[in-house]
Write an enzyme that holds these catalytic residues in place. Structure first.
Site, PDB file in Angstrom:
ATOM      1  CG  HIS A 178       5.581   4.352   5.531  1.00  0.00           C
ATOM      2  ND1 HIS A 178       6.228   3.140   5.492  1.00  0.00           N
ATOM      3  CD2 HIS A 178       6.263   5.119   6.422  1.00  0.00           C
ATOM      4  CE1 HIS A 178       7.259   3.177   6.330  1.00  0.00           C
ATOM      5  NE2 HIS A 178       7.296   4.365   6.901  1.00  0.00           N
TER       6      HIS A 178
ATOM      7  CG  ASP B  28       8.605   3.286   2.887  1.00  0.00           C
ATOM      8  OD1 ASP B  28       7.620   2.821   2.288  1.00  0.00           O
ATOM      9  OD2 ASP B  28       9.211   2.669   3.769  1.00  0.00           O
TER      10      ASP B  28
ATOM     11  CD  GLU C   6      -2.035   2.962   8.941  1.00  0.00           C
ATOM     12  OE1 GLU C   6      -2.267   2.051   8.131  1.00  0.00           O
ATOM     13  OE2 GLU C   6      -1.168   2.863   9.826  1.00  0.00           O
TER      14      GLU C   6
HETATM   15  C1  GRF Z   1      -0.562  -0.599   8.276  1.00  0.00           C
HETATM   16  O1  GRF Z   1      -0.092   0.000   9.455  1.00  0.00           O
HETATM   17  C2  GRF Z   1       0.073   0.055   7.088  1.00  0.00           C
HETATM   18  O2  GRF Z   1       0.339   1.405   7.274  1.00  0.00           O
HETATM   19  C3  GRF Z   1       1.359  -0.700   6.935  1.00  0.00           C
HETATM   20  O3  GRF Z   1       1.075  -2.021   7.305  1.00  0.00           O
HETATM   21  C4  GRF Z   1      -0.071  -2.033   8.149  1.00  0.00           C
HETATM   22  C5  GRF Z   1      -1.064  -2.908   7.465  1.00  0.00           C
HETATM   23  O4  GRF Z   1      -2.229  -3.110   8.226  1.00  0.00           O
HETATM   24  N1  GRF Z   1       1.866  -0.566   5.598  1.00  0.00           N
HETATM   25  P1  GRF Z   1      -3.501  -3.770   7.536  1.00  0.00           P
HETATM   26  O5  GRF Z   1      -3.057  -5.091   6.921  1.00  0.00           O
HETATM   27  O6  GRF Z   1      -4.037  -2.813   6.531  1.00  0.00           O
HETATM   28  O7  GRF Z   1      -4.455  -4.011   8.677  1.00  0.00           O
END
Ligand code: GRF
Length: 212
Positions: free
Chosen positions: A106, A142, A171
């Site tokens: 998230h 979440d 991420e």
């Molecule tokens: C990411 O920012 C994730 O945190 C959120 O949706 C976005 C997905 O990006 N849940 P991707 O498809 O992984 O590029």
């Protein structure tokens, strides 16, 4: 060898980061999308990963969609199911079925900013730190037990594009690490709290627990 199934809806950059990281002791058994046009499907198939589409538009409601999705997932005997930009709210029956083996990422420092538009809301709130969270999924949106978080500064001139790019880079570091920890059996859950066993003691700046 553990089986990991990844669910996407779009770009799939987190899925790509997990694939590129190469999780030891696991294979990515399938990448499944609820949207036939999800850009990430091409990356997965070009890396020899089986791709499947369960189009939510073909189903009358959430229950029937989730049942079909679970059937597709379960054909791969998954040890872990990874939501990576999967933009559907899942029913409690689905979430319960994968209790303790369902991850989500998230784009906020939960419990701040559950739900949508997290980057805009972080900017508007005046928060000085923002970030991303990998958590186990529970039926409350979440709110599941937190595995790892990464924080980034919110800078004075930030817009959503700048801030989301800064968060996304983190991420891509924390999600593969969390998947590897799970596959290695290093995570345990006690209520809302997740313990990473044999974690390094040294702090790692913006990421907790440290990745090394
Ligand atoms: C990411 O920012 C994730 O945190 C959120 O949706 C976005 C997905 O990006 N849940 P991707 O498809 O992984 O590029």
């Amino acid at each position: 060898m553990k089986n990991v199934v990844i669910l996407i809806s779009g770009r799939g950059s987190n899925m790509e980061a997990i694939v590129r990281a190469g999780i030891k002791g696991a294979r990515i058994a399938a990448v499944i999308s609820n949207r036939p046009d999800a850009a990430g499907l091409a990356f997965a198939s070009s890396h020899g990963i089986q791709t499947q589409v369960v189009d939510h538009k073909a189903f009358a409601g959430r229950d029937t969609f989730d049942a079909a999705l679970a059937e597709t997932i379960d054909a791969h005997a998954p040890d872990l199911v990874v939501l990576a930009g999967f933009m559907r709210v899942l029913t409690p029956a689905f979430v319960d079925h994968y209790a303790g083996r369902l991850f989500n990422i998230h784009p906020s420092l939960l419990p701040a900013f559950p739900g949508l538009h997290t980057h805009q809301r972080a900017i508007e709130s005046g928060a000085k730190l923002h970030g991303a969270t990998v958590h186990f999924v529970t039926s409350e949106l979440d709110c599941g037990p937190i595995v790892v978080q990464a924080a980034v500064p919110v800078l004075p001139d930030d817009d959503v594009a700048a801030l989301s790019a800064r968060v996304l880079a983190f991420e891509h570091r924390i999600y593969p690490a969390a998947v590897q920890w799970f596959v290695d059996g290093r995570l345990s859950i006690d209520g809302q709290r997740v313990t990473l066993h044999d974690a390094p003691l040294a702090p790692d700046g913006w990421i907790s627990p440290p990745l090394a």
